[in-house]
Scaffold this motif. Structure first.
Motif, short mmCIF file in Angstrom:
data_model
loop_
_atom_site.label_atom_id
_atom_site.label_comp_id
_atom_site.label_asym_id
_atom_site.label_seq_id
_atom_site.Cartn_x
_atom_site.Cartn_y
_atom_site.Cartn_z
N ASP A 162 0.86 -1.19 0.00
CA ASP A 162 0.00 0.00 0.00
C ASP A 162 0.90 1.24 0.00
O ASP A 162 1.69 1.45 0.92
CB ASP A 162 -0.89 -0.03 1.25
N ILE A 163 0.76 2.07 -1.02
CA ILE A 163 1.66 3.22 -1.17
C ILE A 163 1.52 4.23 -0.03
O ILE A 163 2.43 5.02 0.22
CB ILE A 163 1.44 3.94 -2.52
N ARG A 164 0.39 4.20 0.66
CA ARG A 164 0.21 5.11 1.78
C ARG A 164 1.17 4.79 2.93
O ARG A 164 1.41 5.63 3.80
CB ARG A 164 -1.25 5.05 2.27
N PHE A 165 1.71 3.57 2.93
CA PHE A 165 2.61 3.15 4.00
C PHE A 165 4.06 3.03 3.52
O PHE A 165 4.88 2.40 4.17
CB PHE A 165 2.15 1.79 4.56
N THR A 166 4.35 3.67 2.39
CA THR A 166 5.69 3.54 1.80
C THR A 166 6.79 3.94 2.77
O THR A 166 7.85 3.31 2.82
CB THR A 166 5.78 4.39 0.52
N ASP A 167 6.56 4.97 3.55
CA ASP A 167 7.62 5.48 4.43
C ASP A 167 7.53 4.90 5.84
O ASP A 167 7.94 5.54 6.81
CB ASP A 167 7.54 7.01 4.48
N PHE A 168 6.98 3.68 5.94
CA PHE A 168 6.87 3.04 7.25
C PHE A 168 7.47 1.64 7.22
O PHE A 168 7.14 0.83 6.36
CB PHE A 168 5.40 2.92 7.68
N ASP A 169 8.38 1.36 8.13
CA ASP A 169 8.79 -0.01 8.40
C ASP A 169 7.74 -0.66 9.29
O ASP A 169 6.94 0.03 9.93
CB ASP A 169 10.16 -0.03 9.09
N LEU A 170 7.77 -2.00 9.35
CA LEU A 170 6.77 -2.73 10.13
C LEU A 170 7.44 -3.69 11.10
O LEU A 170 8.47 -4.29 10.79
CB LEU A 170 5.85 -3.53 9.19
N ALA A 171 6.83 -3.84 12.28
CA ALA A 171 7.33 -4.80 13.27
C ALA A 171 6.15 -5.35 14.06
O ALA A 171 5.10 -4.70 14.18
CB ALA A 171 8.33 -4.14 14.21
N THR A 172 6.32 -6.55 14.59
CA THR A 172 5.31 -7.15 15.46
C THR A 172 5.96 -7.48 16.81
O THR A 172 7.10 -7.95 16.86
CB THR A 172 4.73 -8.44 14.87
N TYR A 173 5.23 -7.21 17.86
CA TYR A 173 5.72 -7.52 19.21
C TYR A 173 5.01 -8.77 19.71
O TYR A 173 3.78 -8.83 19.75
CB TYR A 173 5.47 -6.35 20.15
N HIS A 174 5.79 -9.79 20.06
CA HIS A 174 5.27 -11.05 20.59
C HIS A 174 5.64 -11.14 22.06
O HIS A 174 6.77 -10.84 22.45
CB HIS A 174 5.89 -12.25 19.86
N TYR A 175 4.71 -11.59 22.90
CA TYR A 175 5.03 -11.78 24.31
C TYR A 175 4.25 -12.98 24.86
O TYR A 175 3.25 -13.40 24.29
CB TYR A 175 4.70 -10.52 25.12
N SER A 176 4.72 -13.52 25.95
CA SER A 176 4.10 -14.68 26.56
C SER A 176 2.82 -14.29 27.28
O SER A 176 2.78 -13.33 28.04
CB SER A 176 5.07 -15.32 27.57
N SER A 177 1.75 -15.05 27.01
CA SER A 177 0.46 -14.78 27.63
C SER A 177 -0.31 -16.08 27.77
O SER A 177 -0.73 -16.67 26.77
CB SER A 177 -0.33 -13.77 26.78
N MET A 178 -0.52 -16.53 29.01
CA MET A 178 -1.17 -17.80 29.27
C MET A 178 -2.27 -17.64 30.31
O MET A 178 -2.12 -16.88 31.27
CB MET A 178 -0.14 -18.83 29.77
N LEU A 179 -3.37 -18.36 30.13
CA LEU A 179 -4.48 -18.26 31.07
C LEU A 179 -4.21 -18.99 32.37
O LEU A 179 -4.65 -18.57 33.43
CB LEU A 179 -5.76 -18.83 30.45
N PHE A 180 -3.50 -20.09 32.31
CA PHE A 180 -3.44 -20.97 33.45
C PHE A 180 -2.04 -21.06 34.08
O PHE A 180 -1.66 -22.07 34.64
CB PHE A 180 -3.91 -22.38 33.06
N GLN A 181 -1.27 -19.98 33.97
CA GLN A 181 0.07 -19.98 34.53
C GLN A 181 0.19 -18.88 35.59
O GLN A 181 0.02 -17.70 35.29
CB GLN A 181 1.12 -19.75 33.44
N ASN A 182 0.48 -19.28 36.81
CA ASN A 182 0.58 -18.32 37.90
C ASN A 182 1.78 -17.39 37.73
O ASN A 182 1.81 -16.28 38.23
CB ASN A 182 0.67 -19.06 39.24
N GLY A 183 2.81 -17.87 37.01
CA GLY A 183 4.02 -17.08 36.84
C GLY A 183 3.98 -16.14 35.65
O GLY A 183 5.01 -15.60 35.26
N ASN A 184 2.83 -15.96 35.07
CA ASN A 184 2.69 -15.05 33.94
C ASN A 184 3.24 -13.67 34.28
O ASN A 184 3.05 -13.17 35.40
CB ASN A 184 1.21 -14.89 33.59
N LEU A 185 3.89 -13.03 33.33
CA LEU A 185 4.30 -11.65 33.51
C LEU A 185 3.08 -10.76 33.68
O LEU A 185 2.05 -10.98 33.04
CB LEU A 185 5.12 -11.17 32.31
N SER A 186 3.19 -9.76 34.51
CA SER A 186 2.11 -8.79 34.63
C SER A 186 2.06 -7.92 33.39
O SER A 186 3.01 -7.90 32.58
CB SER A 186 2.33 -7.92 35.86
N ILE A 187 0.98 -7.19 33.21
CA ILE A 187 0.87 -6.28 32.08
C ILE A 187 1.99 -5.24 32.13
O ILE A 187 2.59 -4.89 31.11
CB ILE A 187 -0.51 -5.59 32.07
#
Length: 360
Positions: A162-187
């Motif tokens: 999309d030419i509207r985004f020509t001057d933008f690099d892209l990245a995705t942030y992945h992090y650990s998130s589990m429903l049933f783990q007490n040791g989950n990182l806080s927000i």
């Protein structure tokens, strides 16, 4: 608790009582008859709740159900004629197994099995002057969140051409998130990891950084910006997709059921979450509320009979008009094409931002 979920639980309890009272060899036939009589808006959720109760019972008491339960495709549930009445009675003493519903709201991530892990992945790196970072929500990841299951097209792929985004690099942030783990990182911990990933070369190398955040990802981004002025002053726009700024009934249910996720428990309804109250107050009191444009979209379609994040919660702290996505909580982050409303509005805002950049 939402009215839809409350009514579905009431109907499910009544139906299970009926199943308990009849002959075991008539259970399947009775269930099939009664499920067709339930109002259509509650039918899928009642079906899931009753089935989850019985299936969970099978897992916890192998002698209760046959090893090869009968299956009926018309109602999408497997029920054994030899269901133990005693076992059903036990499960009527606790809330219907809504845990199964909670798990069903969220995708199965590729990173969730690695507690504490996070990663900022460069998707497009053309030495552009600006950067867009996509941040997923709870029980999700940086790939599946943004990919439409119907045509396997990802939001990032749509942007790349999309030419509207020509001057933008892209990245995705992945992090650990589990429903049933007490040791989950806080927000807050997840937000700190995001800041560390961005700090240094990335912050110094870009003039502007834009965030697209789904669900809890929006809470993560706000928390990070509040604590990192150096990053925040480069952020002109954050796109919040169904972010539970004022909490979520689904998260409240998780607290009631004792689910261990620190992340989900922090997202209970606003009146019960000190974390959300403090973050909202801090955002309103800071310059971020006026310096950063908060573009917001909300879900319109229910997920298994409920709104995961209602409109009022998704609209909180937003700038200007909010966008009715016409999608479910998960679908809001998965545009089918560039004509999808959630994509088009974002692209228009980026085009306007480009004009501002050129004027500067």
């Amino acid at each position: 608790m939402s009215e839809s979920l409350s009514e579905a639980e009431r109907i499910s309890r009544a139906l299970l009582l009926e199943l308990q009272a009849i002959q075991e060899d008539q259970v399947l036939e009775h269930f099939q008859k009664r499920i067709s009589e339930i109002p259509e808006q509650y039918r899928p959720l009642v079906d899931s709740l009753v089935a989850a109760t019985i299936v969970y019972g099978h897992k916890t008491n192998r002698n209760t159900l046959n090893s090869s339960p009968a299956s009926d495709r018309s109602v999408g549930v497997s029920i054994s004629p030899s269901i133990s009445k005693r076992h059903l009675a036990i499960f009527l003493l606790i809330p219907i197994v809504i845990t199964a519903l909670l798990v069903g709201h969220f995708q199965h991530p590729t990173i969730a099995s690695e507690p504490g892990k996070s990663d900022l992945r460069r998707v497009k790196s053309d030495s552009s002057k600006n950067l867009i970072v996509f941040v997923h929500g709870i029980r999700d990841d940086g790939n599946q969140t943004w990919t439409n299951e119907t045509n396997s097209t990802s939001w990032l792929e749509l942007i790349e051409d999309d030419i509207r985004f020509t001057d933008f690099d892209l990245a995705t942030y992945h992090y650990s998130s589990m429903l049933f783990q007490n040791g989950n990182l806080s927000i807050s911990n997840v937000a700190d990891q995001l800041a560390f990933r961005l700090d240094g070369e990335l912050v110094d190398g870009y003039n502007r950084i834009v965030f697209v955040a789904h669900s809890m990802g929006g809470i993560v981004v706000r928390n990070m910006l509040l604590k990192n002025e150096r990053i925040a002053r480069k952020v002109p726009l954050v796109y919040f997709l169904a972010t539970p700024t004022a909490g979520s009934d689904v998260a409240k249910l998780a607290k009631i059921l004792g689910i261990k996720s620190r992340q989900l428990r922090a997202l209970t309804s606003f009146g019960q979450s000190n974390f959300l109250q403090d973050q909202s107050s801090a955002w309103r009191a800071s310059r971020l509320s006026s310096n950063i444009h908060s573009l917001c979209a909300f879900e319109n379609l229910q997920t298994h009979g409920i709104m995961v994040v209602d409109q009022a919660s998704a609209e909180s702290l937003c700038t200007g008009r909010t966008i009715p996505s016409g999608q479910t909580h998960s679908g809001i982050a998965k545009p089918f094409s560039r004509n999808s409303i959630v994509y088009k509005v974002f692209a228009d805002h980026i085009a306007a931002l480009n004009s501002t950049i050129q004027d500067d």
